[in-house]
Design a protein around this motif. Structure first.
Motif, short mmCIF file in Angstrom:
data_model
loop_
_atom_site.label_atom_id
_atom_site.label_comp_id
_atom_site.label_asym_id
_atom_site.label_seq_id
_atom_site.Cartn_x
_atom_site.Cartn_y
_atom_site.Cartn_z
N VAL B 18 0.84 -1.18 0.00
CA VAL B 18 0.00 0.00 0.00
C VAL B 18 0.89 1.24 0.00
CG1 VAL B 18 -1.66 1.30 1.35
CG2 VAL B 18 -1.90 -1.17 1.15
N TRP B 19 1.88 1.23 0.84
CA TRP B 19 2.78 2.37 0.95
C TRP B 19 4.13 2.01 0.37
CZ3 TRP B 19 1.12 3.63 6.63
CH2 TRP B 19 -0.03 4.45 6.57
N ARG B 22 7.72 6.50 -1.42
CA ARG B 22 7.36 7.89 -1.13
C ARG B 22 7.15 8.09 0.37
NH1 ARG B 22 3.00 7.94 -5.95
NH2 ARG B 22 2.61 5.93 -4.97
N ASP B 79 1.84 10.53 -2.48
CA ASP B 79 1.29 9.22 -2.19
C ASP B 79 -0.23 9.26 -2.04
OD1 ASP B 79 1.84 6.36 -1.49
OD2 ASP B 79 0.81 6.99 0.35
N LEU B 80 -0.79 10.43 -1.80
CA LEU B 80 -2.25 10.53 -1.64
C LEU B 80 -2.93 10.16 -2.94
CD1 LEU B 80 -2.97 13.83 0.34
CD2 LEU B 80 -2.84 11.49 1.20
N GLU B 81 -4.00 9.37 -2.84
CA GLU B 81 -4.73 8.98 -4.05
C GLU B 81 -5.60 10.12 -4.55
OE1 GLU B 81 -4.36 6.14 -5.68
OE2 GLU B 81 -2.93 5.34 -4.24
N ARG B 82 -5.97 11.03 -3.65
CA ARG B 82 -6.80 12.17 -4.07
C ARG B 82 -6.08 13.44 -3.65
NH1 ARG B 82 -12.84 11.12 -2.16
NH2 ARG B 82 -13.55 11.26 -4.31
#
Lengths: 185, 326, 736
Positions: B18-19, B22, B79-82
């Motif tokens: 997931v991470w 970054r 890394d934020l999806e939004r």
């Protein structure tokens, strides 16, 4: 207020994946993502083998790590005890995905929000059962209200020995498993 | 046992990813900037320091701290999806969510860092500032350097320790789920902060001071690392399984095995080099060879600190309960 | 309005249960849509993702099908759909569908086509067919089909005077079994479904029947119910299947020796006097002959032959007898295994007869009592066949569905007369017939080949003219007679309009009749409503309320048709010559076959080779669904199951890609190894239907390996013409 839970009779699961596809269609789950899955765990050596069939989904935990980790309140508990995601509030930080011991969350690639099983909240509102339960060919998935002592789930849990997954993590899951292996002889 | 799973999400099975790098970079730079805050402030505040009192060491260090933090946060933002929804962090405060804390702490830390950096600016640098407002602020805070430095010691520690707190709260990831992890990140953050001080500082006395200090910090870091492994080893099956990638040289886990070997070589080597340096004979100026040793050991420390973050971020996602353990 | 009692009770239970969570009672599709408001429409119809024909309800929002659910009234679905049924929308909206008629533009097999209008394509087909009929006679036109489209083209061929029509469902599947049961009981073991009363069974014997992997909806619902009630499952299978994992006895039998086990069981049942004496006395003939014929098949002998422990053989059958007659030896479905399969099916039937399961609770329920008025909409009778058809080959008991490979043989060798044209509708022959080399040779020798299908499969892409059918969600089909415990009628009707330029098969068949100058055999009336009008007339002839069927429930019961068990006033009728259960078959004897099954050993694999066995995945129907988005996602490629010890011996890792080479030197596409404890050491297993060689199937193409490619050898069952396909041996080539 109801308190929703699911009982999974593992002995009745025939691994047909109807639940998996029903869920994908009902909730428009994007390609290669799933809100529920089926595990087939075979142990032993030929010819003495046993199989556990286990379907897994969001446990709608009482003590949900995804809810406490969520920095924006997108993941939250509803009054009916379910864990839901407010998509508008999600920033896609993925902390909830990492924090879930059951690995049931994913990112909706198109929109970027985290997603998972909602117990088909929209169907519950219409008085329908979750899509996976409605179509479970083996009748392995049983859904209902724990606060109603007369509900099917309450009755079963009073009568039959049950377990939850990864109890040691202490999340207070609301998916109960019964009859891990089919009765034999 | 034969396990087959139908209907899994690729980001969580067979291996959770997931991470990625970054987040590891953020954790490293976040820890480092915390270290810089604390170390430069300590240098300013420590008694018996020689050299010009208005200088915290060299003025670049306090300026670097917010810049490095910003780079780290930039990677976190990546890394934020939004990415456009990032503001939502500040629309609410969730007292149970370490991420929410982290978001708000940053808002407190930035002013502290920036005011401290401005207060520590030497006159000749200040003279070059064109922006009147910045110049005025710098002049206004200059008398409060001492107070700002004290606050920076505290908040530098908080920032460093915070980077470990976030991961340590994940009950689902046994490798991270240990209260000793924040201490490890603290030690590592401080140690890398000291390393940068050694590299940047021109003054020999400052260099030697942080070389000495770093010996203790590295010792502490290694001790905490060992304790963490020991603690996991003696804990439940999931925790024990969680550290196994570091001690298994098979194909799948070789990077983790390698990371421990590298840390196990680099950090003690850095100690040895530093020890040689501080016990060696010194002239007024550091010799070229001495400088080389100092900088080499400092770079070792930085590499070690980065490896710790990368290895733990990735290995933590291998760990879990149930069939993750297999 | 005819609700069945069963459904009524279920419905009552549903609404009386939890007040909040009882599913909104599905009284009527129309009423439900009205209640939800908006642009929602519910269309009751019948699924065709496989051939169980479950009742489905399509939820349509703004002209798009968004969800499929099981029809609670339909006894084959009972409110549920399997994964494939749920994924039907994926077939409807599959970008790879055939979209418009196409005419071959270049040599056959190169896949170059040009778009054509329906008129042009149908005119061409009609011209070619007429020319061939004139030159060689109408019997030179043959048809092969699977599923609903078959009916309409059967009509065309019969109207032309050809009876050369065959369905792979006979010789490649269940025809063998049906013949054996007809010889024994005078009835097939089921038409809509196998008439097994598993819901009430105490013991269920499955021989190579993979419930759970073979996802026939209601049957699996009953199986799960039985398992849950603690019914004992005796599973005979060289592979530890899903069904085996639910069983009390798993008998990992040596492949090819099932008949030995069955005969030994019959022997035990008789010699230990465990059979139902009264039943046998009253309903059967030939008991003494059977007794004598099986005397030699001792448990010791069977243990040696089957490689099963003798104790297990004996204990299993004693357990079975303990609960007889509330037990069932499942008749199975896919039966073309070893080329002597009729006799195996006979042994199953005889064992059921001895235990008295036919017409008993938990055994086999009796066929429902219902008469459907014959209806052909006033079409004239078909002309006599110009020449006797070749579809029965040299097999005295080949059934009406025909022997596909006999058609293929005649096409190749021209004996007794030439076959020059094929109509293939809804079946991918390259993947359903054994020995693809012969199928290809036959196709290459044709003057004309027309395919009617949904997808550009490898077979379709060999055709001269391709006619795109619309999916089951876009079309009407005939009213279906559903024969479960009760008789009923179900409907298939479009949820949405046909996409692209696709057409329903009834329309294609009807237009073809018109172009052939056989208008009197076409559907009456013009336009796309013609068939629906015909269905109305059919419903009227059958005394069924068409409005109820099409707008509300999608299924109606024929009242008083459910008479499942033998009682004094409900005696079974056996359609045999003796009107009894023929344990000893004089019919078989008359044609020179063993009147009581005898054991004949099958050839065993040579050293370092494995017998190739195959089966099914719960999310796929043969090769038909591999390309369907959600199903493909779940099961993209098949694996070859190899015993773990054998894998270790060969130095093959789990998950490693290998290639299989059969006894004829044919190699398959690369395939992943599943090194497992779940299979015997002498065979390998893979799921059938993968490894498409069809570039226009964007997902399925080259995904996994094709078992049918490796089945280049087959042994024909001399009684029925069934093609034994588990007679191929493969070796494993590590370099993939």
């Amino acid at each position: 207020m109801p308190r929703y839970a699911m009982v999974i009779d593992q002995s009745r699961c025939i691994g047909c994946m109807a639940c998996v596809v029903a869920c994908k269609r009902e909730n428009d789950v994007p390609p290669e993502n799933y809100r529920t899955r089926v595990l087939e765990i075979v142990q032993g050596t030929y010819p003495t083998l046993t199989t556990e069939m286990r379907s897994e989904l969001c446990n709608h935990c009482d003590n949900a790590p995804c809810v406490s980790i969520c920095p924006t309140g997108a993941s939250h508990h509803e009054e009916d005890g379910t864990v839901q995601i407010d998509r508008k509030k999600c920033v896609g930080c993925k902390a909830c995905i990492t924090s879930c011991p059951y690995n049931v969350r994913y990112i909706n690639e198109e929109h970027g929000y985290a997603d998972k099983c909602s117990f088909c909240q929209h169907r519950l509102r219409e008085g329908k059962k979750p899509a996976c339960v409605a179509t479970c060919v083996g009748g392995s998935r049983i859904f209902g209200d724990l606060d109603d002592p007369e509900s099917e789930v309450s009755k079963i849990l009073r009568r039959v020995g049950h377990r939850v997954l990864k109890k040691e993590v202490g999340t207070g899951p609301n998916i109960y498993y019964i009859n891990q292996y089919p009765k034999r002889a | 046992m034969e396990l087959s799973i139908t209907g899994t999400n690729a980001i969580t099975y067979p291996v959770m990813h997931v991470w990625d790098w970054r987040v590891a970079i953020y954790l490293f730079l976040g820890g480092l900037s915390g270290g810089l805050m604390t170390m430069s402030a300590i240098n300013y505040l420590r008694p018996g320091r020689k050299g010009p009192m208005q200088s915290v060491c060299c003025w670049q260090i306090p300026v670097m701290a917010p810049i490095l933090l910003s780079i780290g946060l930039f990677f976190l933002w990546l890394d934020l999806e939004r990415k456009l929804h990032g503001y939502l962090f500040y629309m609410t405060f969730k007292p149970l969510s370490p991420m929410s804390w982290g978001a708000w702490i940053v808002l407190v830390i930035y002013p502290l860092m920036i005011l401290y950096a401005l207060a520590a600016l030497p006159d000749e640098v200040k003279a070059r500032i064109k922006n009147g407002f910045v110049k005025n602020v710098a002049d206004a805070v200059a008398p409060h350097l001492s107070k700002l430095a004290k606050l920076n010691v505290v908040f530098g520690v908080l920032l460093s320790i915070y980077t470990g707190i976030l991961l340590s709260t994940f009950v689902a990831r046994p490798l991270w789920n240990s209260a000793i992890l924040p201490l490890l990140f603290l030690a590592s953050g401080m140690s890398t902060g000291a390393a940068v001080m050694i590299i940047i500082a021109k003054n020999k006395e400052v260099k030697l001071f942080f070389t000495k200090l770093d010996i203790w910090l590295i010792f502490f870091e290694l001790l905490v690392l060992a304790l963490m492994f020991y603690g996991h080893y003696t804990a439940d099956a999931a925790h024990r399984a969680a550290i196994m990638p570091f001690f298994n040289s098979s194909h799948d886990t070789f990077p983790y095995f390698l990371s421990i070997i590298t840390i196990g070589i680099l950090l003690p080597l850095a100690i040895v080099l530093k020890f040689l340096e501080v016990t060696g004979k010194h002239t007024e100026e550091v010799s070229g060879f001495g400088l080389f040793l100092m900088n080499t050991s400092a770079i070792f420390v930085l590499i070690g600190g980065a490896i710790i973050r990368f290895a733990l971020v990735y290995a933590g996602q291998l760990s879990g309960y149930g069939y993750n353990m297999m | 309005m005819a609700f069945s009692r069963r459904n009524f009770l279920k419905y009552a239970a549903m609404s009386a249960g939890g007040a909040v969570l009882a599913d909104t009672p599905f009284i009527s599709a129309e009423a439900r849509a009205k209640a939800e408001g908006g642009n929602v429409k519910y269309v009751p119809t019948s699924c065709e993702m496989c051939f169980w024909k479950c009742g489905a309800v399509a939820k349509v929002v703004d002209g798009k099908v968004v969800k499929l659910e099981g029809n609670p009234f339909h006894p084959q679905s009972r409110g549920k759909l399997c994964a494939r049924g749920q994924a039907g929308i994926g077939q409807l909206y599959d970008e790879d569908r055939l979209k418009h008629p196409m005419i071959l533009d270049g040599p056959r097999g190169e896949g170059k086509y040009r778009k054509a209008s329906w008129d042009e394509a149908l005119t061409l087909v009609a011209e070619k067919m007429k020319a061939i009929a004139e030159k060689h006679g109408p019997e030179a036109i043959a048809m092969m089909s699977h599923g609903s489209p078959g009916d309409y083209f059967t009509n065309v061929l019969k109207a032309m005077g050809s009876r050369n029509i065959a369905f792979p469902s006979f010789a490649q599947c269940k025809g063998i079994r049906d013949v054996a049961w007809e010889l024994t009981f005078g009835h097939k073991p089921g038409s809509s479904c196998e008439r097994v009363d598993m819901e009430n069974s105490r013991v269920i014997v499955l021989l190579g029947t993979h419930l759970g992997e073979n996802m026939h909806n209601s049957q699996n619902q009953e199986f799960a119910e039985a398992v849950s009630r603690g019914a004992k499952i005796i599973c005979v299978d060289p592979r530890y299947s899903t069904a085996a994992s639910k069983s009390a006895f798993w008998l990992p039998i040596k492949p090819g020796t099932d008949t030995a086990l069955l005969l030994a069981w019959i022997n035990i049942v008789i010699s230990e006097e465990l059979y139902d004496k009264e039943y046998v006395e009253k309903y059967t003939v030939g008991f003494d002959e059977v007794k004598e014929a099986v005397a030699e098949y001792t448990p010791e002998w069977a243990a040696q032959e089957t490689e099963l422990p003798m104790r297990q053989i004996v204990e299993a059958v004693r357990e079975l007898c303990r609960y007889a007659p509330n037990v069932v030896v499942h008749p199975g479905r896919h039966y073309s295994w070893y080329g002597n399969d009729t006799q195996r099916a006979r042994a199953v039937a005889i064992l059921n007869a001895l235990l008295g399961t036919w017409g008993r609770k938990g055994g086999m329920w009796l066929p429902p009592k219902a008469k459907f008025a014959s209806f052909n909409d006033g079409n004239p009778a078909y002309p006599e066949a110009s020449k006797p058809p070749v579809i029965k080959g040299n097999f005295p008991f080949a059934g009406g569905e025909g022997v596909t490979q006999a058609l293929r043989d005649t096409t190749i060798n021209g004996k007794p007369y030439p076959i020059k044209a094929w109509l293939v509708a809804g079946t991918n022959l390259m993947k359903s017939l054994p020995d693809q080399r012969l199928t290809r040779e036959a196709i290459d020798s044709l003057d004309f080949f027309v395919a009617i299908d949904l997808f550009p499969t490898e077979t379709v892409m060999l055709a001269d003219v391709i006619l795109p059918e619309c999916t089951y969600l876009e079309r009407h089909d005939g009213l279906f007679k559903i024969k479960t415990r009760e008789a009923g009628v179900a409907i298939r009707q479009p949820a949405v309009e046909p996409m692209y330029e696709t057409k329903p098969a009834w329309w294609i068949g009807s237009e073809l009749c018109k172009k052939l100058g056989l208008k009197e055999y076409a559907v009456k009336g013009d336009g796309m409503d013609a068939w629906e009008d015909r269905m109305r007339r059919q419903a009227e002839a059958w005394g069924v309320d068409f409005e109820q069927l099409s707008k509300h429930t999608g299924y109606v019961t024929i009242p008083d048709s459910e008479k499942p068990y033998i009682t004094e006033d409900n005696q079974p009728v056996f359609g045999t010559f003796s009107e009894k259960i023929e344990l000893y078959s004089e019919e078989l004897e008359g044609e020179g076959f063993d009147p009581v099954p005898q054991y004949e050993p099958v050839e065993q694999p040579p050293k370092n080779m494995f017998r190739l066995i195959y089966g099914r995945s719960p999310v796929h129907t043969f090769s038909r669904t591999i390309n369907t988005q959600w199903l493909w996602e779940l099961h993209k490629e098949n694996e070859v199951w190899l015993n773990k010890k054998e894998a270790e011996r060969l130095g093959i890792k789990n998950g490693q890609y290998v290639v299989l080479e059969n006894q004829d030197g044919i190699r398959c596409n690369r395939i992943k190894v599943k090194a497992t404890e779940r299979i015997r050491q002498d065979c390998v297993y893979m799921v059938h239907g993968f490894g498409h060689n069809a570039p226009r199937l964007s997902r399925a193409n080259k995904s996994g390996a094709d078992d049918q490619q490796l089945i280049s050898k087959y042994i024909e069952d001399p009684i029925t013409g069934g093609t034994g396909m588990r007679v191929n041996f493969v070796k494993i080539i590590k370099e993939a």
